[in-house]
Design an enzyme around this catalytic site. Structure first.
Site, PDB file in Angstrom:
ATOM      1  N   TRP A 263      23.535  11.384  34.863  1.00  0.00           N
ATOM      2  CA  TRP A 263      23.353  10.767  36.371  1.00  0.00           C
ATOM      3  C   TRP A 263      22.028  11.183  36.866  1.00  0.00           C
ATOM      4  CZ3 TRP A 263      26.968  11.359  41.182  1.00  0.00           C
ATOM      5  CH2 TRP A 263      26.666  10.212  41.769  1.00  0.00           C
TER       6      TRP A 263
ATOM      7  N   ASP B 180      15.909   3.854  37.834  1.00  0.00           N
ATOM      8  CA  ASP B 180      15.634   2.732  38.942  1.00  0.00           C
ATOM      9  C   ASP B 180      16.604   2.960  39.997  1.00  0.00           C
ATOM     10  OD1 ASP B 180      17.886   1.801  37.827  1.00  0.00           O
ATOM     11  OD2 ASP B 180      16.855   0.203  36.560  1.00  0.00           O
TER      12      ASP B 180
ATOM     13  N   GLU C  17      20.102   3.630  39.056  1.00  0.00           N
ATOM     14  CA  GLU C  17      20.188   5.018  38.630  1.00  0.00           C
ATOM     15  C   GLU C  17      20.155   4.968  36.913  1.00  0.00           C
ATOM     16  OE1 GLU C  17      23.580   6.476  41.149  1.00  0.00           O
ATOM     17  OE2 GLU C  17      21.910   7.315  42.009  1.00  0.00           O
TER      18      GLU C  17
ATOM     19  N   GLU D 241      31.730  -2.361  46.955  1.00  0.00           N
ATOM     20  CA  GLU D 241      30.544  -2.313  46.266  1.00  0.00           C
ATOM     21  C   GLU D 241      30.199  -3.265  45.376  1.00  0.00           C
ATOM     22  OE1 GLU D 241      30.013   0.159  42.508  1.00  0.00           O
ATOM     23  OE2 GLU D 241      28.186   1.165  43.834  1.00  0.00           O
TER      24      GLU D 241
HETATM   25  C1  BGC Z   1      24.037   2.488  42.582  1.00  0.00           C
HETATM   26  C2  BGC Z   1      23.058   2.963  43.528  1.00  0.00           C
HETATM   27  C3  BGC Z   1      23.620   3.440  44.807  1.00  0.00           C
HETATM   28  C4  BGC Z   1      24.818   4.539  44.512  1.00  0.00           C
HETATM   29  C5  BGC Z   1      25.588   4.740  45.763  1.00  0.00           C
HETATM   30  C6  BGC Z   1      25.189   3.522  42.547  1.00  0.00           C
HETATM   31  O1  BGC Z   1      26.153   2.901  41.764  1.00  0.00           O
HETATM   32  O2  BGC Z   1      23.618   1.954  41.361  1.00  0.00           O
HETATM   33  O3  BGC Z   1      21.993   2.094  43.890  1.00  0.00           O
HETATM   34  O4  BGC Z   1      22.545   4.326  45.465  1.00  0.00           O
HETATM   35  O5  BGC Z   1      25.746   3.759  43.621  1.00  0.00           O
HETATM   36  O6  BGC Z   1      26.025   3.717  46.552  1.00  0.00           O
END
Ligand code: BGC
Length: 378
Positions: free
Chosen positions: A110, A162, A165, A336
């Site tokens: 990560w 990216d 992540e 999300e």
């Molecule tokens: C996303 C990131 C985000 C993070 C926290 C991750 O799963 O890929 O873009 O910054 O979650 O929200």
């Protein structure tokens, strides 16, 4: 349920007293503050008149960067000596709410080396100062602004994770666009003597990044997701196997490397619509997404709606908002992602077992929805 007011409440309630925004309060893995999420959240707070919340976030970022700014000197030394910086040499992408690097041992899994947030916060800060005229805050943050510009100058051409992540082996036009957006914002402060050299450097580098994107980040008439970094005499090359990614919206909105009406932006959006948008709303990140089965992302649906609102397609913007409203939990919380039409359903359960149900509420989802609502009104 008044989603607008609920979104403001969720964000304010989950802002740490020191200014950090937790990514998601109910999802343990996201009990950190990301510069990326945080900058969009602060921007949304400015859009709805919650300027004190945004200012507190930028002060928090300023303290964090100041705390770790000595790493920029170390990094500069390593790069001069031709050493490859490891994960301890870079500035992190996420921090504890108190503003410290997290203590993790699984860095490989990560990664924290994600450069976009260091552009995003500068972009967001400039938007805040434009809206509020708070030059005193800007002067307070001169040192972290300078450290960010120096850092971006050192790292922009290094492969890094990216914005999802992933893919630390490549460069990412989205991330480069964030850097451009931040640097152009700094360049506009050239009248401030405290930032004199820094604004000149920022302007020159922003120009270089724009040329870089225009030269290397276009393939078959649209912007691409990843680039192979330049290597031993070889120029950067597009990664042909990766399809379009919805985050490419960022090249035009909000980072304005290219205009909203740039023909290549338009063809990129058309690819997003063709490959990643479901009828009536719901936007995937990219086709091969397996994270929690690869559902539709609320923040990206709002982002596309934001683009529609600014390009005279308000009906479509409202359609995106309606879709988002339909995904809200009974208490108004936005997740999300939603899982009704997953791209890779077999990957859903393993993630639930690893980290629990999909993060909800996600502050970034609420923030983008507020931005969309204001753009529709405006
Ligand atoms: C996303 C990131 C985000 C993070 C926290 C991750 O799963 O890929 O873009 O910054 O979650 O929200």
């Amino acid at each position: 349920m008044d989603l607008f007011q609920h979104s403001i409440n969720v964000i304010l309630k989950n802002q740490h007293p020191e200014g950090a925004y937790i990514a998601s309060p109910s999802f343990e893995t996201y009990h950190f503050c990301w510069l990326r999420d945080g900058s969009f959240i602060a921007y949304s707070m400015d859009q709805v008149g919650q300027h004190a919340s945004a200012a507190a976030f930028y002060r928090w970022v300023g303290r964090v960067i100041t705390r770790y700014a000595a790493k920029v000197d170390v990094l500069e030394g390593m790069l001069k000596r031709g050493e490859r910086p490891d994960h301890t040499a870079i500035l992190n992408t996420r921090f504890t709410l108190e503003g410290f690097e997290e203590a993790r041992s699984d860095e490989g899994e990560w990664g924290n080396f994600q450069v976009d947030g260091y552009g995003s916060w500068l972009w967001g800060l400039a938007e805040h100062v434009k809206k509020t005229g708070d030059l005193a805050l800007l002067l307070e943050l001169v040192e972290p602004i300078k450290a960010s510009v120096r850092y971006l100058q050192l790292v922009w051409q290094l492969p890094n994770y990216d914005c999802w992540e992933e893919h630390p082996e490549y460069l990412h036009p989205y991330s480069l666009a964030s850097i451009y957006g931040g640097l152009i914002a700094v360049a506009a402060w050239s009248a401030l003597p405290q930032l004199a050299d820094c604004t000149q450097r920022a302007e020159a580098l922003a120009g270089e990044i724009k040329r870089f994107l225009a030269t290397y980040a276009i393939h078959e008439g649209r912007y691409i997701k990843h680039l192979h970094p330049a290597q031993k005499g070889q120029l950067p090359k597009p990664v042909l196997k990766s399809g379009v990614d919805a985050s490419l919206l960022g090249l035009a909105l909000p980072y304005a490397v290219f205009d909203l009406t740039d023909p290549i932006v338009e063809t990129t959006i058309q690819s997003v619509e063709k490959d990643l948008l479901l009828p009536g709303g719901g936007v995937y990140r990219y086709k091969e997404d397996v994270y929690y089965g690869g559902g539709e992302w609320i923040l990206l649906t709002a982002w596309l709606g934001w683009y529609y609102a600014l390009t005279g397609r308000k009906d479509q913007a409202r359609e995106m908002l309606k879709w988002i409203e339909g995904t809200a939990a009974p208490n108004g919380d936005l997740a999300e992602q939603v899982s009704d039409h997953q791209l890779a359903p077999e990957h859903f359960e393993p993630w639930v077992e690893k980290w629990g149900p999909v993060a909800s509420p996600l502050l970034w989802s609420h923030a983008m929805t507020l931005i969309l609502q204001k753009a529709i009104e405006g």
